[in-house]
Design a protein around this motif. Structure first.
Motif, PDB file in Angstrom:
ATOM      1  N   LEU A 101      -3.833   2.864   9.899  1.00 47.46           N
ATOM      2  CA  LEU A 101      -3.614   3.652   8.688  1.00 47.46           C
ATOM      3  C   LEU A 101      -2.299   4.424   8.765  1.00 47.46           C
ATOM      4  CD1 LEU A 101      -7.249   4.953   8.127  1.00 47.46           C
ATOM      5  CD2 LEU A 101      -5.989   3.403   6.607  1.00 47.46           C
ATOM      6  N   GLY A 102      -2.039   5.037   9.900  1.00 46.04           N
ATOM      7  CA  GLY A 102      -0.807   5.798  10.072  1.00 46.04           C
ATOM      8  C   GLY A 102       0.438   4.934   9.999  1.00 46.04           C
ATOM      9  N   THR A 103       0.364   3.738  10.535  1.00 47.08           N
ATOM     10  CA  THR A 103       1.497   2.808  10.501  1.00 47.08           C
ATOM     11  C   THR A 103       1.712   2.244   9.103  1.00 47.08           C
ATOM     12  OG1 THR A 103       1.130   2.190  12.806  1.00 47.08           O
ATOM     13  CG2 THR A 103       2.411   0.654  11.470  1.00 47.08           C
ATOM     14  N   SER A 104       0.626   1.919   8.407  1.00 45.62           N
ATOM     15  CA  SER A 104       0.755   1.290   7.097  1.00 45.62           C
ATOM     16  C   SER A 104       1.079   2.293   5.988  1.00 45.62           C
ATOM     17  CB  SER A 104      -0.508   0.499   6.740  1.00 45.62           C
ATOM     18  OG  SER A 104      -1.621   1.352   6.636  1.00 45.62           O
ATOM     19  N   HIS A 105       0.814   3.584   6.213  1.00 42.22           N
ATOM     20  CA  HIS A 105       1.105   4.631   5.223  1.00 42.22           C
ATOM     21  C   HIS A 105       1.722   5.839   5.927  1.00 42.22           C
ATOM     22  CE1 HIS A 105      -1.704   2.125   2.995  1.00 42.22           C
ATOM     23  NE2 HIS A 105      -1.052   2.551   1.940  1.00 42.22           N
ATOM     24  N   PRO A 106       2.991   5.706   6.348  1.00 46.01           N
ATOM     25  CA  PRO A 106       3.610   6.776   7.141  1.00 46.01           C
ATOM     26  C   PRO A 106       3.819   8.088   6.384  1.00 46.01           C
ATOM     27  CG  PRO A 106       5.228   5.088   6.570  1.00 46.01           C
ATOM     28  CD  PRO A 106       3.880   4.563   6.143  1.00 46.01           C
ATOM     29  N   GLY A 107       3.736   8.089   5.080  1.00 43.08           N
ATOM     30  CA  GLY A 107       3.885   9.322   4.311  1.00 43.08           C
ATOM     31  C   GLY A 107       2.608  10.119   4.191  1.00 43.08           C
ATOM     32  N   THR A 155       0.245  21.089   2.184  1.00 40.91           N
ATOM     33  CA  THR A 155       1.650  20.715   2.038  1.00 40.91           C
ATOM     34  C   THR A 155       1.898  19.257   2.386  1.00 40.91           C
ATOM     35  OG1 THR A 155       2.123  21.462   4.292  1.00 40.91           O
ATOM     36  CG2 THR A 155       2.471  23.062   2.488  1.00 40.91           C
ATOM     37  N   GLU A 156       0.918  18.596   3.012  1.00 37.71           N
ATOM     38  CA  GLU A 156       1.034  17.191   3.372  1.00 37.71           C
ATOM     39  C   GLU A 156       0.033  16.375   2.553  1.00 37.71           C
ATOM     40  OE1 GLU A 156       2.019  16.827   7.945  1.00 37.71           O
ATOM     41  OE2 GLU A 156       0.181  17.979   7.634  1.00 37.71           O
ATOM     42  N   ARG A 157       0.329  15.115   2.386  1.00 34.66           N
ATOM     43  CA  ARG A 157      -0.641  14.200   1.778  1.00 34.66           C
ATOM     44  C   ARG A 157      -1.622  13.829   2.882  1.00 34.66           C
ATOM     45  NH1 ARG A 157       3.258  10.231  -1.724  1.00 34.66           N
ATOM     46  NH2 ARG A 157       3.632  11.716  -3.393  1.00 34.66           N
ATOM     47  N   GLU A 164      -0.849  -2.528  -5.521  1.00 39.77           N
ATOM     48  CA  GLU A 164      -0.695  -2.902  -4.126  1.00 39.77           C
ATOM     49  C   GLU A 164       0.668  -2.533  -3.541  1.00 39.77           C
ATOM     50  OE1 GLU A 164      -1.477  -7.065  -3.752  1.00 39.77           O
ATOM     51  OE2 GLU A 164      -0.085  -7.584  -5.333  1.00 39.77           O
ATOM     52  N   ASP A 165       1.673  -2.286  -4.395  1.00 37.34           N
ATOM     53  CA  ASP A 165       2.970  -1.866  -3.888  1.00 37.34           C
ATOM     54  C   ASP A 165       3.146  -0.345  -3.926  1.00 37.34           C
ATOM     55  OD1 ASP A 165       3.016  -1.817  -6.653  1.00 37.34           O
ATOM     56  OD2 ASP A 165       5.091  -2.455  -6.809  1.00 37.34           O
ATOM     57  N   ALA A 166       2.133   0.378  -4.369  1.00 43.14           N
ATOM     58  CA  ALA A 166       2.185   1.845  -4.387  1.00 43.14           C
ATOM     59  C   ALA A 166       1.964   2.371  -2.965  1.00 43.14           C
ATOM     60  CB  ALA A 166       1.127   2.406  -5.330  1.00 43.14           C
ATOM     61  N   PRO A 167       2.631   3.455  -2.588  1.00 44.53           N
ATOM     62  CA  PRO A 167       2.510   3.967  -1.218  1.00 44.53           C
ATOM     63  C   PRO A 167       1.274   4.842  -1.000  1.00 44.53           C
ATOM     64  CG  PRO A 167       4.129   5.241  -2.405  1.00 44.53           C
ATOM     65  CD  PRO A 167       3.677   4.160  -3.345  1.00 44.53           C
ATOM     66  N   SER A 168       0.169   4.514  -1.629  1.00 45.92           N
ATOM     67  CA  SER A 168      -1.059   5.285  -1.476  1.00 45.92           C
ATOM     68  C   SER A 168      -2.095   4.474  -0.702  1.00 45.92           C
ATOM     69  CB  SER A 168      -1.633   5.640  -2.854  1.00 45.92           C
ATOM     70  OG  SER A 168      -2.914   6.210  -2.708  1.00 45.92           O
ATOM     71  N   PRO A 169      -2.842   5.118   0.175  1.00 44.50           N
ATOM     72  CA  PRO A 169      -3.880   4.402   0.912  1.00 44.50           C
ATOM     73  C   PRO A 169      -5.155   4.180   0.096  1.00 44.50           C
ATOM     74  CG  PRO A 169      -3.859   6.686   1.566  1.00 44.50           C
ATOM     75  CD  PRO A 169      -2.702   6.501   0.612  1.00 44.50           C
ATOM     76  N   TYR A 170      -5.222   4.796  -1.087  1.00 45.13           N
ATOM     77  CA  TYR A 170      -6.441   4.714  -1.883  1.00 45.13           C
ATOM     78  C   TYR A 170      -6.483   3.447  -2.724  1.00 45.13           C
ATOM     79  CZ  TYR A 170      -7.476   9.576  -0.741  1.00 45.13           C
ATOM     80  OH  TYR A 170      -7.780  10.740  -0.072  1.00 45.13           O
ATOM     81  N   ALA A 171      -7.611   2.751  -2.673  1.00 49.20           N
ATOM     82  CA  ALA A 171      -7.833   1.607  -3.552  1.00 49.20           C
ATOM     83  C   ALA A 171      -8.275   2.099  -4.928  1.00 49.20           C
ATOM     84  CB  ALA A 171      -8.888   0.671  -2.959  1.00 49.20           C
ATOM     85  N   PHE A 172      -9.015   3.200  -4.960  1.00 46.34           N
ATOM     86  CA  PHE A 172      -9.478   3.837  -6.196  1.00 46.34           C
ATOM     87  C   PHE A 172      -9.350   5.333  -5.994  1.00 46.34           C
ATOM     88  CE2 PHE A 172     -11.788  -0.092  -5.648  1.00 46.34           C
ATOM     89  CZ  PHE A 172     -11.616  -0.717  -6.867  1.00 46.34           C
ATOM     90  N   PHE A 173      -8.949   6.053  -7.039  1.00 41.67           N
ATOM     91  CA  PHE A 173      -8.808   7.495  -6.933  1.00 41.67           C
ATOM     92  C   PHE A 173      -9.020   8.097  -8.307  1.00 41.67           C
ATOM     93  CE2 PHE A 173      -6.628  11.565  -6.697  1.00 41.67           C
ATOM     94  CZ  PHE A 173      -6.997  12.015  -5.444  1.00 41.67           C
ATOM     95  N   GLY A 174      -9.747   9.210  -8.364  1.00 39.26           N
ATOM     96  CA  GLY A 174      -9.949   9.874  -9.638  1.00 39.26           C
ATOM     97  C   GLY A 174     -11.083  10.871  -9.562  1.00 39.26           C
TER      98      GLY A 174
END
Length: 142
Positions: free
Chosen positions: A124-130, A82-84, A39-49
């Motif tokens: 989404l853009g505000t919560s994950h600006p990267g 080049t962007e996430r 939950e502290d990772a800067p990724s918007p994904y709850a699950f990824f793989g």
């Protein structure tokens, strides 16, 4: 859902947002629903793989009245960009309600549309600006 791609071409993720009457807005808005280990990772994904499975077992210690609704989106992030970037592919809504007697009823699963995803874009853009969140383009599979 099955996808024939192999290796990196089979990398997908689930972005999940939840609106519940016990969240930070008392059910007025959706919040991110990250997997608690990350939950502290800067990724918007709850699950990824590789061909990830969405699994969630929401629970509460008490059975107080509650309305809990998730918007779950299968998405992909191009590896050659080049962007996430998050590109949504499909989405559905699901959830449950707890009444004043503590009875649980399931909400009907419903398909989500581009309008639903696009409504989440400012948050989404505000919560994950990267990250860059694209509008949903039906038929834009990897």
């Amino acid at each position: 859902m099955d996808y024939p791609g192999k290796g990196y071409r089979a990398l997908f993720g689930w972005v999940q947002l939840v609106r519940s009457t016990d969240n930070s807005s008392a059910g007025a808005a959706f919040d991110m629903d990250p997997f608690y280990l990350f939950e502290d990772a800067p990724s918007p994904y709850a699950f990824f793989g590789i061909n990830p499975t969405l699994f969630d077992a929401p629970s509460r210690a008490e059975r107080d009245p509650l309305t809990w609704t998730a918007h779950s989106y299968l998405a992909w992030t191009p590896m050659d960009d080049t962007e996430r970037r998050v590109l949504p592919l499909a989405g559905f809504s699901w959830g449950f309600n707890i009444d004043s007697a503590g009875r649980i009823t399931l909400q009907q699963v419903q398909a989500l549309t581009a309008v639903d995803w696009d409504a989440h874009l400012p948050y989404l853009g505000t919560s994950h600006p990267g990250w860059v969140f694209d509008k949903w383009q039906p038929g834009s599979e990897p």
